[in-house]
Design an enzyme around this catalytic site. Structure first.
Site, mmCIF file in Angstrom:
data_model
loop_
_atom_site.group_PDB
_atom_site.id
_atom_site.type_symbol
_atom_site.label_atom_id
_atom_site.label_comp_id
_atom_site.label_asym_id
_atom_site.label_seq_id
_atom_site.Cartn_x
_atom_site.Cartn_y
_atom_site.Cartn_z
ATOM 1 N N GLY A 178 8.693 3.347 -7.709
ATOM 2 C CA GLY A 178 8.055 2.755 -6.535
ATOM 3 C C GLY A 178 6.585 2.421 -6.767
ATOM 4 N N CYS A 193 2.522 13.600 -3.520
ATOM 5 C CA CYS A 193 1.435 13.199 -4.418
ATOM 6 C C CYS A 193 0.068 13.613 -3.888
ATOM 7 C CB CYS A 193 1.482 11.703 -4.686
ATOM 8 S SG CYS A 193 1.603 10.733 -3.213
#
Ligand SMILES: Cc1ncc(COP(=O)(O)O)c(C=O)c1O
Length: 408
Positions: free
Chosen positions: A93, A351
């Site tokens: 992604g 993340c």
């Protein structure tokens, strides 16, 4: 999908029931990543050491590899109702989003304006920041309401003569809000009817694909990002749909693979894995959303009974993402308490979880930094059982109480 013959008996590495049928571990972080489905592992198996050819090699092994690559591309394209030459395989992604935004910007003869939202993934926001800081691009970040949704009228109002790209995610990865793509795409199409230079529309669908319907044929979407490891496929593979006629500059230069847009020897085992994951997601699609909705409702009903609990996710959000806030509880502490008891969830996006920064998404929906730091994200999977949800809720309830007793 290519047919494969090797069938090692593979199961999930994580065992979540002991002999008495008691759950020992419950993984509730499926928005961060998913375990690779055993059928996907099985489909990939022959492409590591048996059919290992490079699709660009001229001999039989290369030609066979190329044929498998073509079959995977065709299969995925057919599933998405697009042309095979509109699929570009990437490393996931993040790369798809970077290729869409930077690749589009580099193909323009002069900088323009990008419209995005305040709740995008960093792999959208950071390339846009880079373009602003270094290449003279302008950016408009649309605000969202407390449910994490933009007002399409704000988009209409933000479009200016220099707007050339709109990048809006379908499902938000922290709270699960779903944007009204039909309204958004209609606004862009209406603006395009009045102008010479088309506004290109990019959608980050990494958290949506397989759970929330995407009508690529009906909506005017030009670029769309998908990541494999969110749908029980392997990590390090994804794709960017690039509508015919949309011109991008590559980010990587080399042998000219993927129609020149993504040089580098194709990761065939991962591409086979992605194709299989897409097949499983799509064949299971009609059952996934209702199964997830049931699990979600069970979970939220139970968790809301804990005093001082607030749900940050909108009621009409994606069925697999639940953002929950516990007053007076530091999410980081709670996550580690839960981890000790075998329940895995996260503070927010995987993340950014370790960066100790208040989430930009939670702040955008109006939470204070303090409220944001009391928020955990639960990522559901249709493979979870109601018993596992109940077990996890028991553990969460006990842990919230414990954390409040110790730190409250
Ligand atoms: C909405 C969204 N976009 C993009 C990405 C990046 O995908 P990948 O991990 O495959 O690089 C993620 C991953 O968390 C995501 O949730």
């Amino acid at each position: 999908m290519p047919k494969v013959s090797v069938t090692p008996q593979l199961t999930y590495a994580r065992i979540n029931k002991n002999k008495e049928g008691i759950c020992l571990e419950v993984y509730l972080d499926h928005s961060a990543t998913t375990p690779v489905d055993p059928e996907v592992v099985e489909a990939m198996a022959p492409y590591w050491s048996l059919h290992f050819g490079n699709p660009s090699s001229p001999h039989r092994l290369g030609v066979e590899a190329e044929s498998v690559l073509t079959q995977c591309r065709r299969f995925i394209a057919q599933t998405m109702q697009v042309n095979p030459n509109e699929i570009v395989f990437t490393s996931g992604g993040t790369e798809s989003n970077n290729l869409a935004i930077l690749g589009y910007a580099r193909a323009q003869y002069k900088p323009g304006r990008i419209i995005t939202t305040s709740i995008e993934h960093p792999s959208v926001l950071n390339p846009i920041s880079y373009l602003r800081a270094n290449l003279g691009w302008q950016a408009t970040k649309l605000p969202v309401n407390s449910h994490g949704k933009i007002d399409p009228a704000d988009l209409a109002g933000a479009i200016s003569p220099d707007t050339s790209l709109v990048s809006i995610m379908l499902v938000n990865n922290e709270i699960g809000s779903i944007q009204d793509l039909a309204a958004i795409s209609e606004i862009i199409a209406a603006a395009n009817r009045k102008r010479r230079q088309k506004i290109v529309f990019h959608v980050d669908a990494c958290q949506a694909f397989g759970t929330v319907p995407i009508d690529l044929a009906g909506l005017q979407i030009d670029l769309l990002s998908i990541s494999s490891h969110k749908i029980f496929g392997p990590k390090g593979i994804g794709l960017l749909y690039v509508k015919t006629g949309i011109h991008l500059q590559p980010l990587l230069f080399g042998g000219g693979q993927e129609g020149g847009l993504r040089s580098g020897t194709e990761n065939l085992p991962a591409i086979v894995g992605l194709a299989k994951a897409v097949q499983l997601a799509m064949t299971g699609f009609p059952h996934r959303a209702p199964a997830l909705a049931e699990l979600r409702s069970r979970l939220v009903t139970r968790l809301m009974q804990i005093p001082g609990t607030f749900c940050n996710s909108p009621p009409d959000g994606a069925p697999h993402i639940v953002s929950i806030r516990y007053e007076g509880v530091k999410a980081e502490v709670l996550v580690h308490f839960l981890e000790q008891k075998g329940v895995y969830l996260s503070m927010g996006a995987a993340c950014s979880s370790r960066k100790n920064k208040a989430s930009h998404v939670l702040q955008a929906i109006g939470l204070s930094p303090d409220q944001a730091s009391s928020t955990v994200r639960i990522g559901l999977s249709p493979k979870l059982s109601p018993e596992q949800i109940d077990y996890a809720c028991d553990i969460i309830e006990a842990s919230v109480r414990e954390v409040r007793d110790i730190y409250g």
